[in-house]
Scaffold this motif. Structure first.
Motif, PDB file in Angstrom:
ATOM      1  N   LYS A  78       9.232  87.786 104.413  1.00 55.85           N
ATOM      2  CA  LYS A  78       9.459  88.062 105.411  1.00 55.85           C
ATOM      3  C   LYS A  78       7.843  87.857 106.750  1.00 55.85           C
ATOM      4  CE  LYS A  78      12.582  91.449 103.712  1.00 55.85           C
ATOM      5  NZ  LYS A  78      13.167  92.485 102.868  1.00 55.85           N
ATOM      6  N   VAL A  81       7.954  84.702 107.934  1.00 53.76           N
ATOM      7  CA  VAL A  81       9.107  84.107 108.570  1.00 53.76           C
ATOM      8  C   VAL A  81       8.354  84.600 109.891  1.00 53.76           C
ATOM      9  CG1 VAL A  81      11.520  84.888 109.088  1.00 53.76           C
ATOM     10  CG2 VAL A  81      10.931  83.941 107.185  1.00 53.76           C
ATOM     11  N   PHE A  85       8.107  82.454 113.765  1.00 52.81           N
ATOM     12  CA  PHE A  85       8.998  82.428 114.600  1.00 52.81           C
ATOM     13  C   PHE A  85       8.618  83.659 115.661  1.00 52.81           C
ATOM     14  CE2 PHE A  85      11.098  80.732 110.990  1.00 52.81           C
ATOM     15  CZ  PHE A  85      11.423  79.386 112.497  1.00 52.81           C
ATOM     16  N   LEU A  87       8.592  86.622 115.384  1.00 53.94           N
ATOM     17  CA  LEU A  87      10.013  87.587 116.210  1.00 53.94           C
ATOM     18  C   LEU A  87       9.575  89.163 116.319  1.00 53.94           C
ATOM     19  CD1 LEU A  87      12.006  87.156 112.466  1.00 53.94           C
ATOM     20  CD2 LEU A  87      12.259  86.385 114.882  1.00 53.94           C
ATOM     21  N   TYR A 108      14.568  93.067 110.763  1.00 51.21           N
ATOM     22  CA  TYR A 108      14.279  91.890 109.975  1.00 51.21           C
ATOM     23  C   TYR A 108      16.133  91.549 108.860  1.00 51.21           C
ATOM     24  CZ  TYR A 108      12.760  88.244 106.258  1.00 51.21           C
ATOM     25  OH  TYR A 108      12.896  86.739 105.265  1.00 51.21           O
ATOM     26  N   ILE A 112      18.489  89.266 108.910  1.00 53.86           N
ATOM     27  CA  ILE A 112      18.039  87.553 107.891  1.00 53.86           C
ATOM     28  C   ILE A 112      18.730  88.379 106.854  1.00 53.86           C
ATOM     29  CG2 ILE A 112      16.282  86.584 107.328  1.00 53.86           C
ATOM     30  CD1 ILE A 112      14.769  86.679 109.932  1.00 53.86           C
ATOM     31  N   ALA A 126      20.876  84.129 108.515  1.00 53.02           N
ATOM     32  CA  ALA A 126      19.694  83.762 110.065  1.00 53.02           C
ATOM     33  C   ALA A 126      21.162  83.871 111.017  1.00 53.02           C
ATOM     34  CB  ALA A 126      18.709  83.370 110.323  1.00 53.02           C
ATOM     35  N   ASP A 128      20.849  84.390 115.007  1.00 54.81           N
ATOM     36  CA  ASP A 128      19.369  84.676 116.591  1.00 54.81           C
ATOM     37  C   ASP A 128      20.687  84.309 117.551  1.00 54.81           C
ATOM     38  OD1 ASP A 128      16.770  85.038 116.646  1.00 54.81           O
ATOM     39  OD2 ASP A 128      16.953  83.293 118.274  1.00 54.81           O
ATOM     40  N   ILE A 133      16.902  78.405 116.663  1.00 51.09           N
ATOM     41  CA  ILE A 133      16.443  79.103 116.181  1.00 51.09           C
ATOM     42  C   ILE A 133      17.149  80.140 114.486  1.00 51.09           C
ATOM     43  CG2 ILE A 133      14.938  81.422 116.136  1.00 51.09           C
ATOM     44  CD1 ILE A 133      13.636  79.394 117.767  1.00 51.09           C
ATOM     45  N   ASN A 136      16.596  77.216 112.060  1.00 51.27           N
ATOM     46  CA  ASN A 136      15.563  76.485 111.863  1.00 51.27           C
ATOM     47  C   ASN A 136      14.411  78.048 110.926  1.00 51.27           C
ATOM     48  OD1 ASN A 136      15.556  74.385 113.157  1.00 51.27           O
ATOM     49  ND2 ASN A 136      14.315  75.015 115.176  1.00 51.27           N
ATOM     50  N   ILE A 137      15.101  79.180 111.365  1.00 50.98           N
ATOM     51  CA  ILE A 137      14.900  80.636 110.197  1.00 50.98           C
ATOM     52  C   ILE A 137      15.247  80.171 108.838  1.00 50.98           C
ATOM     53  CG2 ILE A 137      14.931  82.612 110.102  1.00 50.98           C
ATOM     54  CD1 ILE A 137      15.085  83.219 112.967  1.00 50.98           C
ATOM     55  N   SER A 140      12.661  77.874 107.508  1.00 53.48           N
ATOM     56  CA  SER A 140      12.355  78.233 106.807  1.00 53.48           C
ATOM     57  C   SER A 140      12.041  78.842 105.680  1.00 53.48           C
ATOM     58  CB  SER A 140      11.165  78.404 107.620  1.00 53.48           C
ATOM     59  OG  SER A 140      11.224  77.489 109.311  1.00 53.48           O
TER      60      SER A 140
END
Length: 317
Positions: A78, A81, A85, A87, A108, A112, A126, A128, A133, A136-137, A140
């Motif tokens: 976590k 991540v 990004f 976050l 989070y 997620i 995820a 967003d 993004i 991409n999360i 990742s």
């Protein structure tokens, strides 16, 4: 005086207040539609993937999928991540907030999610405001998982290799000690191999006597026989100990090589069966559901209010 519900039906009351109820419903629909619009609620796009564990083994009663889920839901993943990004900024949480960690982890967990499916795969999701993004999360998460498991396996392999290396050093010292004792017996008593020499000396002695060899040759054979009698047993035990130590050394050496091979090996630990991609349609909020729930709730409250007013009016008559 008869009660309100005795002299007037619910339908009659609803029909009497129908215009008010309709107006309330229309206002509710418009208000809920407005307040669920992007101006008030940021639309979120969802991206997801499904993965299976691979190149791993279970270390407890948990299945490999359950262990995979533990890693995905670890604070370390976590944190990676969140940092990767930014976050903290995306979620509008200030780092100097005294409850920063609690808030960022809660946000989070809201955005997620990692969970196990009925088919033992792990589903990663995820959400967003930017669909790219979100995708991409998820990507990742898989990358961070592979890196985390690789680190854990390499760390364990290096620890095992270090332990085997220490064992090899100890075995080498033991082998050197036994070899030194055997070398001393070789030089002082001429012992080379107990079983072979015992057989050959016995045959040589019998042959020398039978052929009438000179006294010097016979005495040399007798001296060697005496050495075998006095130190042969010790030499034999040292031979067996050396053989056992060499077998142990070779076994440890193979384990050491295997541990080093694992520690230096680069591999992945996920099999992705569903690749993430940027969504072209938002998943949150579901405006029609918000409007419907709001309409039902407000109309229900309006009906309760109407029935209360009619009940009070009836009681005064």
């Amino acid at each position: 005086m008869k009660s309100f519900f005795d002299n007037q039906s619910l339908f009659t009351v609803i029909w009497k207040w129908k215009q008010h109820l309709i107006i309330v419903g229309v206002i509710t629909i418009i208000a809920s539609a407005v307040f669920s619009s992007p101006y008030f609620i940021t639309p979120l796009f969802q991206s997801q993937a499904r993965v299976y564990p691979t190149n791993t083994q279970s270390y407890s009663e948990e299945s490999e999928s359950e262990q995979m889920l533990e890693v995905f839901n670890s604070t370390d993943i976590k944190r990676q991540v969140v940092d990767a990004f930014n976050l903290t900024s995306r979620y509008g949480i200030k780092e100097d907030d005294p409850y920063f960690r609690t808030k960022i982890l809660k946000k989070y967990d809201d955005r997620i999610e990692c969970k196990k499916t009925e088919y033992e795969s792990i589903e990663l999701m995820a959400r967003d405001a930017d669909p790219q993004i979100a995708s991409n999360i998820v990507d990742s998460l898989v990358a961070f998982y592979n890196r985390k498991v690789l680190f854990l396996r390499q760390q364990k392999a290096f620890e095992e290799a270090f332990s085997y290396q220490n064992d090899l050093v100890r075995k080498k010292k033991e082998i050197d000690r036994v070899s030194s004792e055997m070398e001393s017996l070789r030089k002082e008593y001429g012992l080379l191999d107990y079983e072979i020499q015992t057989e050959q000396v016995t045959m040589g002695y019998m042959t020398a006597l039978a052929e009438g060899a000179n006294r010097t040759a016979v005495n040399d054979i007798k001296d060697l026989m005496t050495s075998l009698e006095e130190k042969g047993g010790q030499f034999f035990l040292l031979q067996r100990e050396l053989e056992a130590l060499e077998i142990q050394r070779d076994t440890i050496n193979r384990r050491y090589d295997k541990a080093i091979a694992i520690a230096e090996k680069e591999e992945t630990y996920t099999m992705v069966v569903e690749e993430p991609f940027p969504a072209d349609k938002k998943s949150y909020p579901t405006r029609w559901l918000i409007v419907l729930v709001s309409l039902i709730a407000v109309e229900f409250l309006a009906l309760l209010t109407v029935f209360s007013l009619e009940g009070i009016k009836s009681s005064k008559q």
